[in-house]
Write a protein that holds these residues in place. Structure first.
Motif, PDB file in Angstrom:
ATOM      1  N   VAL A 237       0.839  -1.196   0.000  1.00 13.00           N
ATOM      2  CA  VAL A 237       0.000   0.000   0.000  1.00 13.00           C
ATOM      3  C   VAL A 237       0.871   1.241   0.000  1.00 13.00           C
ATOM      4  O   VAL A 237       2.070   1.180   0.302  1.00 13.00           O
ATOM      5  CB  VAL A 237      -0.951   0.032   1.228  1.00 13.00           C
ATOM      6  N   MET A 238       0.268   2.393  -0.332  1.00 16.36           N
ATOM      7  CA  MET A 238       0.975   3.668  -0.313  1.00 16.36           C
ATOM      8  C   MET A 238       0.275   4.603   0.658  1.00 16.36           C
ATOM      9  O   MET A 238      -0.956   4.728   0.646  1.00 16.36           O
ATOM     10  CB  MET A 238       1.010   4.285  -1.710  1.00 16.36           C
ATOM     11  N   LEU A 239       1.046   5.276   1.493  1.00 21.70           N
ATOM     12  CA  LEU A 239       0.507   6.226   2.465  1.00 21.70           C
ATOM     13  C   LEU A 239       0.131   7.532   1.758  1.00 21.70           C
ATOM     14  O   LEU A 239       0.863   8.008   0.885  1.00 21.70           O
ATOM     15  CB  LEU A 239       1.542   6.496   3.558  1.00 21.70           C
ATOM     16  N   ASP A 262      -9.878  -4.504  13.415  1.00 24.13           N
ATOM     17  CA  ASP A 262     -11.061  -3.754  12.990  1.00 24.13           C
ATOM     18  C   ASP A 262     -10.785  -2.265  12.858  1.00 24.13           C
ATOM     19  O   ASP A 262     -11.319  -1.609  11.953  1.00 24.13           O
ATOM     20  CB  ASP A 262     -12.208  -3.984  13.980  1.00 24.13           C
ATOM     21  N   HIS A 263      -9.955  -1.716  13.753  1.00 24.20           N
ATOM     22  CA  HIS A 263      -9.768  -0.267  13.764  1.00 24.20           C
ATOM     23  C   HIS A 263      -8.317   0.167  13.608  1.00 24.20           C
ATOM     24  O   HIS A 263      -8.006   1.356  13.715  1.00 24.20           O
ATOM     25  CB  HIS A 263     -10.336   0.319  15.074  1.00 24.20           C
ATOM     26  N   VAL A 264      -7.425  -0.762  13.381  1.00 24.32           N
ATOM     27  CA  VAL A 264      -6.014  -0.422  13.196  1.00 24.32           C
ATOM     28  C   VAL A 264      -5.371  -1.459  12.286  1.00 24.32           C
ATOM     29  O   VAL A 264      -5.800  -2.618  12.238  1.00 24.32           O
ATOM     30  CB  VAL A 264      -5.275  -0.358  14.562  1.00 24.32           C
ATOM     31  N   ILE A 265      -4.356  -1.018  11.535  1.00 18.22           N
ATOM     32  CA  ILE A 265      -3.627  -1.896  10.619  1.00 18.22           C
ATOM     33  C   ILE A 265      -2.146  -1.848  10.969  1.00 18.22           C
ATOM     34  O   ILE A 265      -1.587  -0.766  11.209  1.00 18.22           O
ATOM     35  CB  ILE A 265      -3.837  -1.464   9.152  1.00 18.22           C
ATOM     36  N   GLN A 266      -1.511  -2.998  11.008  1.00 21.20           N
ATOM     37  CA  GLN A 266      -0.063  -3.071  11.214  1.00 21.20           C
ATOM     38  C   GLN A 266       0.603  -3.278   9.869  1.00 21.20           C
ATOM     39  O   GLN A 266       0.151  -4.081   9.058  1.00 21.20           O
ATOM     40  CB  GLN A 266       0.300  -4.212  12.158  1.00 21.20           C
ATOM     41  N   PRO A 282      -3.820   4.120  12.039  1.00 23.78           N
ATOM     42  CA  PRO A 282      -5.209   4.256  12.480  1.00 23.78           C
ATOM     43  C   PRO A 282      -6.066   4.879  11.383  1.00 23.78           C
ATOM     44  O   PRO A 282      -5.555   5.397  10.390  1.00 23.78           O
ATOM     45  CB  PRO A 282      -5.075   5.218  13.655  1.00 23.78           C
ATOM     46  N   LYS A 283      -7.362   4.812  11.563  1.00 25.58           N
ATOM     47  CA  LYS A 283      -8.243   5.574  10.689  1.00 25.58           C
ATOM     48  C   LYS A 283      -8.149   7.045  11.051  1.00 25.58           C
ATOM     49  O   LYS A 283      -7.917   7.396  12.208  1.00 25.58           O
ATOM     50  CB  LYS A 283      -9.691   5.101  10.834  1.00 25.58           C
ATOM     51  N   ARG A 299     -13.964  12.212   4.974  1.00 26.68           N
ATOM     52  CA  ARG A 299     -13.988  10.752   4.883  1.00 26.68           C
ATOM     53  C   ARG A 299     -13.095  10.178   5.976  1.00 26.68           C
ATOM     54  O   ARG A 299     -11.891  10.467   6.014  1.00 26.68           O
ATOM     55  CB  ARG A 299     -13.530  10.287   3.509  1.00 26.68           C
ATOM     56  N   ARG A 300     -13.705   9.391   6.866  1.00 23.62           N
ATOM     57  CA  ARG A 300     -12.924   8.743   7.911  1.00 23.62           C
ATOM     58  C   ARG A 300     -12.538   7.344   7.419  1.00 23.62           C
ATOM     59  O   ARG A 300     -13.397   6.453   7.283  1.00 23.62           O
ATOM     60  CB  ARG A 300     -13.723   8.650   9.207  1.00 23.62           C
ATOM     61  N   GLN A 301     -11.247   7.187   7.137  1.00 21.85           N
ATOM     62  CA  GLN A 301     -10.764   5.952   6.536  1.00 21.85           C
ATOM     63  C   GLN A 301      -9.261   5.839   6.787  1.00 21.85           C
ATOM     64  O   GLN A 301      -8.605   6.808   7.179  1.00 21.85           O
ATOM     65  CB  GLN A 301     -11.053   5.950   5.033  1.00 21.85           C
ATOM     66  N   PHE A 302      -8.704   4.663   6.577  1.00 19.24           N
ATOM     67  CA  PHE A 302      -7.248   4.512   6.656  1.00 19.24           C
ATOM     68  C   PHE A 302      -6.615   5.317   5.524  1.00 19.24           C
ATOM     69  O   PHE A 302      -7.069   5.235   4.379  1.00 19.24           O
ATOM     70  CB  PHE A 302      -6.850   3.047   6.544  1.00 19.24           C
ATOM     71  N   PRO A 303      -5.564   6.092   5.811  1.00 20.00           N
ATOM     72  CA  PRO A 303      -4.967   6.981   4.786  1.00 20.00           C
ATOM     73  C   PRO A 303      -4.022   6.241   3.843  1.00 20.00           C
ATOM     74  O   PRO A 303      -2.854   6.595   3.688  1.00 20.00           O
ATOM     75  CB  PRO A 303      -4.213   8.003   5.628  1.00 20.00           C
TER      76      PRO A 303
END
Length: 315
Positions: A237-239, A262-266, A282-283, A299-303
């Motif tokens: 993925v790209m930030l 559910d609410h965080v990605i490593q 985080p989102k 938009r609340r989402q992972f960046p």
């Protein structure tokens, strides 16, 4: 584990270049180059080989680089101790011969070959810790894929030929072959949905019924994550935002997903100065910078966006 030929070449390279200390620690000059612009971005101070050495776009048996002995570039190359050329096999042999002739010219030593020749005669695809049958299968597949790329299957032909794909490589009875390949490599996906709304600062459109949640979910804007993010473990993925520049989390940083909650990605950073660092994403609230929209939304989402491949402009 290195094979005998690999170990011999490695030792010869280390003895010739590094001596007793690393080159840059000793104050020596190292020129980092790559065959493509994307690859050069991954090297510290990297540039494409054409840009660094002035290699012409059209190269042939007698072409020369656009640098002279007395130029700044010529003096830099004379002082360089080591040249690193990433993705070198992608280039035409005339590129290396052009640089070789130019280096001989500016070094004023035609008998000394700037490019030494180290030959590997064993198939590097065949590792030592595999069975003879596995080695034979790999060798057969390697020959087959090379024949496909070089157009040597079912010869003679006029450039148009039917290719028989091995049965074990076929994907059967699926609605989406691409999705089947991704699931086979990365496992089952997880879908993250965003929460979209009109920005409270946009009082004019805040209660406009035309801008329903379903409509906002359908909006796709450059620089903002999509409403539905489909991710897998191992997915690159790209930030899209500057979160922690000092820690390596900047707009354009590429990462690889390692765990998903559910609410965080490593994720693991795979570009920049913090390669290998494990981070948590985080989102967050993303506000599009596109002024062409007749409304302001949030938009609340992972960046992040999935980035299996990207151009120099991060698209």
């Amino acid at each position: 584990m290195l094979m005998e030929e690999q170990k011999k070449i490695y030792d010869e390279f280390i003895d010739s270049v590094f001596k007793d200390k690393a080159v840059r620690i000793r104050g020596e000059i190292v020129l980092n180059t790559a065959s493509s612009g994307i690859a050069s971005l991954l090297l510290e101070g990297g540039r494409t080989a054409h840009s660094r050495f002035g290699i012409p776009l059209e190269v042939h048996e007698t072409s020369m680089c656009r640098m002279s002995r007395s130029s700044d570039l010529g003096e830099l190359v004379q002082e360089a101790k080591l040249i690193i050329w990433d993705e070198a096999p992608m280039m035409s042999k005339y590129c290396f011969e052009t640089l070789d002739r130019s280096l001989k010219d500016i070094m004023r030593d035609p008998e000394e070959k700037p490019f030494g020749v180290l030959r590997l005669t064993r198939n590097m695809r065949l590792l030592q810790n595999i069975t003879p049958s596995e080695a034979r299968e790999i060798e057969e597949f390697s020959k087959w894929i090379l024949n496909v790329g070089e157009g040597r299957l079912n010869e003679p032909n006029d450039g148009v030929v039917d290719i028989d794909i091995p049965e074990e490589l076929l994907i059967k009875e699926v609605d989406s072959p691409i999705e089947a390949i991704i699931n086979a490599i990365y496992g089952e996906e997880k879908i993250y949905l965003s929460s979209d709304s009109i920005d409270p600062a946009d009082k004019r459109n805040k209660y406009n019924p035309s801008y329903s949640p379903d409509f906002l979910n359908s909006v796709r804007i450059s620089g903002v994550s999509n409403h539905a993010l489909r991710l897998n473990i191992g997915c690159p993925v790209m930030l899209l935002r500057n979160i922690d520049p000092h820690g390596g989390l900047m707009n354009g940083t590429r990462l690889q997903i390692t765990q998903m909650a559910d609410h965080v990605i490593q994720a693991r950073i795979i570009t920049g100065t913090r390669v290998g660092k494990i981070v948590l994403l985080p989102k967050m609230v993303l506000i599009p910078s596109d002024t062409c929209l007749p409304f302001k939304m949030r938009r609340r989402q992972f960046p992040i966006n999935v980035a299996f491949a990207m151009t120099i402009n991060k698209s």
